[in-house]
Design a protein around this motif. Structure first.
Motif, PDB file in Angstrom:
ATOM      1  N   ARG A 106       0.828  -1.205   0.000  1.00  0.00           N
ATOM      2  CA  ARG A 106       0.000   0.000   0.000  1.00  0.00           C
ATOM      3  C   ARG A 106       0.863   1.255   0.000  1.00  0.00           C
ATOM      4  O   ARG A 106       0.610   2.202  -0.747  1.00  0.00           O
ATOM      5  N   GLU A 107       1.908   1.272   0.804  1.00  0.00           N
ATOM      6  CA  GLU A 107       2.788   2.439   0.866  1.00  0.00           C
ATOM      7  C   GLU A 107       3.535   2.634  -0.453  1.00  0.00           C
ATOM      8  O   GLU A 107       3.707   3.754  -0.904  1.00  0.00           O
ATOM      9  N   ILE A 111      -1.185   4.558  -2.094  1.00  0.00           N
ATOM     10  CA  ILE A 111      -2.603   4.575  -1.757  1.00  0.00           C
ATOM     11  C   ILE A 111      -2.770   4.818  -0.265  1.00  0.00           C
ATOM     12  O   ILE A 111      -2.143   4.176   0.557  1.00  0.00           O
ATOM     13  N   SER A 112      -3.634   5.752   0.059  1.00  0.00           N
ATOM     14  CA  SER A 112      -3.944   6.024   1.460  1.00  0.00           C
ATOM     15  C   SER A 112      -5.446   6.193   1.608  1.00  0.00           C
ATOM     16  O   SER A 112      -6.040   7.070   1.008  1.00  0.00           O
ATOM     17  N   LEU A 113      -6.032   5.324   2.401  1.00  0.00           N
ATOM     18  CA  LEU A 113      -7.461   5.425   2.674  1.00  0.00           C
ATOM     19  C   LEU A 113      -7.699   5.842   4.123  1.00  0.00           C
ATOM     20  O   LEU A 113      -8.751   5.599   4.679  1.00  0.00           O
ATOM     21  N   ALA A 114      -6.720   6.497   4.715  1.00  0.00           N
ATOM     22  CA  ALA A 114      -6.799   6.848   6.129  1.00  0.00           C
ATOM     23  C   ALA A 114      -7.997   7.727   6.437  1.00  0.00           C
ATOM     24  O   ALA A 114      -8.586   7.637   7.505  1.00  0.00           O
ATOM     25  N   GLU A 115      -8.385   8.600   5.514  1.00  0.00           N
ATOM     26  CA  GLU A 115      -9.478   9.513   5.802  1.00  0.00           C
ATOM     27  C   GLU A 115     -10.796   9.061   5.191  1.00  0.00           C
ATOM     28  O   GLU A 115     -11.795   9.740   5.306  1.00  0.00           O
ATOM     29  N   ALA A 116     -10.808   7.915   4.541  1.00  0.00           N
ATOM     30  CA  ALA A 116     -12.036   7.416   3.943  1.00  0.00           C
ATOM     31  C   ALA A 116     -12.902   6.759   5.005  1.00  0.00           C
ATOM     32  O   ALA A 116     -12.397   6.214   5.980  1.00  0.00           O
ATOM     33  N   GLN A 117     -14.196   6.851   4.829  1.00  0.00           N
ATOM     34  CA  GLN A 117     -15.117   6.202   5.743  1.00  0.00           C
ATOM     35  C   GLN A 117     -16.044   5.307   4.943  1.00  0.00           C
ATOM     36  O   GLN A 117     -16.424   5.634   3.813  1.00  0.00           O
ATOM     37  N   LEU A 136     -16.509 -13.397  12.959  1.00  0.00           N
ATOM     38  CA  LEU A 136     -17.182 -13.180  11.683  1.00  0.00           C
ATOM     39  C   LEU A 136     -17.084 -11.715  11.264  1.00  0.00           C
ATOM     40  O   LEU A 136     -16.755 -11.409  10.117  1.00  0.00           O
ATOM     41  N   ILE A 137     -17.323 -10.817  12.195  1.00  0.00           N
ATOM     42  CA  ILE A 137     -17.251  -9.384  11.910  1.00  0.00           C
ATOM     43  C   ILE A 137     -15.837  -9.008  11.473  1.00  0.00           C
ATOM     44  O   ILE A 137     -15.648  -8.293  10.480  1.00  0.00           O
ATOM     45  N   LEU A 138     -14.832  -9.478  12.197  1.00  0.00           N
ATOM     46  CA  LEU A 138     -13.446  -9.157  11.852  1.00  0.00           C
ATOM     47  C   LEU A 138     -13.073  -9.714  10.481  1.00  0.00           C
ATOM     48  O   LEU A 138     -12.417  -9.038   9.688  1.00  0.00           O
ATOM     49  N   ALA A 139     -13.496 -10.928  10.180  1.00  0.00           N
ATOM     50  CA  ALA A 139     -13.184 -11.530   8.881  1.00  0.00           C
ATOM     51  C   ALA A 139     -13.845 -10.749   7.753  1.00  0.00           C
ATOM     52  O   ALA A 139     -13.221 -10.463   6.724  1.00  0.00           O
ATOM     53  N   LYS A 140     -15.098 -10.383   7.933  1.00  0.00           N
ATOM     54  CA  LYS A 140     -15.813  -9.617   6.893  1.00  0.00           C
ATOM     55  C   LYS A 140     -15.207  -8.226   6.728  1.00  0.00           C
ATOM     56  O   LYS A 140     -15.087  -7.724   5.610  1.00  0.00           O
ATOM     57  N   THR A 141     -14.819  -7.600   7.826  1.00  0.00           N
ATOM     58  CA  THR A 141     -14.191  -6.281   7.762  1.00  0.00           C
ATOM     59  C   THR A 141     -12.873  -6.353   7.004  1.00  0.00           C
ATOM     60  O   THR A 141     -12.580  -5.503   6.157  1.00  0.00           O
ATOM     61  N   GLN A 142     -12.068  -7.373   7.268  1.00  0.00           N
ATOM     62  CA  GLN A 142     -10.789  -7.549   6.569  1.00  0.00           C
ATOM     63  C   GLN A 142     -11.027  -7.766   5.081  1.00  0.00           C
ATOM     64  O   GLN A 142     -10.322  -7.196   4.243  1.00  0.00           O
ATOM     65  N   LYS A 143     -12.020  -8.553   4.731  1.00  0.00           N
ATOM     66  CA  LYS A 143     -12.328  -8.797   3.317  1.00  0.00           C
ATOM     67  C   LYS A 143     -12.762  -7.508   2.627  1.00  0.00           C
ATOM     68  O   LYS A 143     -12.381  -7.242   1.491  1.00  0.00           O
ATOM     69  N   MET A 144     -13.565  -6.701   3.307  1.00  0.00           N
ATOM     70  CA  MET A 144     -14.013  -5.422   2.736  1.00  0.00           C
ATOM     71  C   MET A 144     -12.812  -4.489   2.541  1.00  0.00           C
ATOM     72  O   MET A 144     -12.698  -3.819   1.513  1.00  0.00           O
ATOM     73  N   ASN A 146      -9.678  -5.313   2.085  1.00  0.00           N
ATOM     74  CA  ASN A 146      -8.888  -5.805   0.956  1.00  0.00           C
ATOM     75  C   ASN A 146      -9.558  -5.485  -0.376  1.00  0.00           C
ATOM     76  O   ASN A 146      -8.887  -5.095  -1.335  1.00  0.00           O
ATOM     77  N   LEU A 147     -10.866  -5.624  -0.429  1.00  0.00           N
ATOM     78  CA  LEU A 147     -11.604  -5.301  -1.650  1.00  0.00           C
ATOM     79  C   LEU A 147     -11.456  -3.821  -2.000  1.00  0.00           C
ATOM     80  O   LEU A 147     -11.233  -3.464  -3.154  1.00  0.00           O
ATOM     81  N   LEU A 148     -11.550  -2.960  -1.002  1.00  0.00           N
ATOM     82  CA  LEU A 148     -11.398  -1.527  -1.239  1.00  0.00           C
ATOM     83  C   LEU A 148      -9.992  -1.194  -1.737  1.00  0.00           C
ATOM     84  O   LEU A 148      -9.830  -0.391  -2.660  1.00  0.00           O
ATOM     85  N   TYR A 149      -8.980  -1.789  -1.141  1.00  0.00           N
ATOM     86  CA  TYR A 149      -7.612  -1.529  -1.582  1.00  0.00           C
ATOM     87  C   TYR A 149      -7.399  -2.011  -3.014  1.00  0.00           C
ATOM     88  O   TYR A 149      -6.798  -1.318  -3.829  1.00  0.00           O
ATOM     89  N   ARG A 150      -7.884  -3.227  -3.321  1.00  0.00           N
ATOM     90  CA  ARG A 150      -7.725  -3.740  -4.682  1.00  0.00           C
ATOM     91  C   ARG A 150      -8.439  -2.840  -5.696  1.00  0.00           C
ATOM     92  O   ARG A 150      -7.928  -2.561  -6.761  1.00  0.00           O
TER      93      ARG A 150
END
Length: 156
Positions: A106-107, A111-117, A136-144, A146-150
Motif C-alpha cells: 500500500r505504501e 494509496i492512502s485510505l486513512a481519511e475514507a469512511q 465473523l465481523i473481523l473476517a468480513k471487515t478484513q475482506k471489505m 482488501n476489496l477496497l484496496y484492490r
C-alpha cells in the motif's frame, strides 16, 4: 554469538532509533533501525526453528524493523522468504507478516485510505445489539478492506 545476543543488540539499536525518531532525527533513526533489522535477521538465522513461538516473534520483528528502516524491498523479500519456507510458522506470525506485506504494498503504491469512511451493516435473522460473532465481523471487515484496496489500486 547466540541468537539471544543478536536479539539484545537489535533491541538496543531499536531503542536508540526510537529516541532519534522522537527527536526528529529521521536519518539517524533510519540508520539505527537498519542496524536493528540486521541484528534481528542474524538472530533469526541463529534461532532453532523448533522454538516455534519465539521463531514467529523474531521473524515478525525482523521484517518490521526493515520496514521501519525504510528498507521496504528488503522487508518484503524477507517476509516472502519466511512465509515460503518449509519451516513451520505460528498462525499469529503468518497473519502479521501478511499484514506487513499489505502495508508495504500500500505504501509503495501511494494509496492512502486513512481519511475514507465506509459504513457497513450486517443484516439477517434477528438483529441483536452486540449479537454478531466477533470473528465473523473481523473476517468480513478484513475482506471489505482488501476489496477496497484492490479496487483503489485498479482505478489508480
Amino acid at each position: 554469538m547466540t541468537w539471544l545476543d543478536h536479539h539484545i543488540r537489535s533491541e538496543h539499536f531499536a531503542s536508540d532509533a526510537e529516541i532519534a525518531r522522537r527527536r526528529g532525527e529521521r536519518d539517524l533513526a533510519s540508520e539505527l533501525y537498519g542496524s536493528a533489522a540486521r541484528a534481528e535477521s542474524q538472530a533469526l538465522e541463529e534461532l532453532d526453528t523448533s522454538k516455534l513461538r519465539t521463531y514467529g516473534i523474531i521473524a515478525v520483528s525482523a521484517v518490521a524493523l526493515h520496514h521501519k528502516a525504510d528498507l521496504s524491498d528488503e522487508a518484503a523479500i524477507l517476509a516472502h522468504r519466511i512465509l515460503g519456507s518449509p519451516e513451520p510458522l505460528p498462525n499469529f506470525a503468518r497473519r502479521q507478516l501478511d499484514d506487513l506485506l499489505e502495508t508495504i504494498k500500500r505504501e509503495q503504491s501511494g494509496i492512502s485510505l486513512a481519511e475514507a469512511q465506509l459504513l457497513v451493516s450486517i443484516s439477517g435473522g434477528e438483529v441483536i445489539r452486540g449479537g454478531a460473532p466477533l470473528d465473523l465481523i473481523l473476517a468480513k471487515t478484513q475482506k471489505m478492506k482488501n476489496l477496497l484496496y484492490r479496487t483503489t489500486e485498479h482505478m489508480k
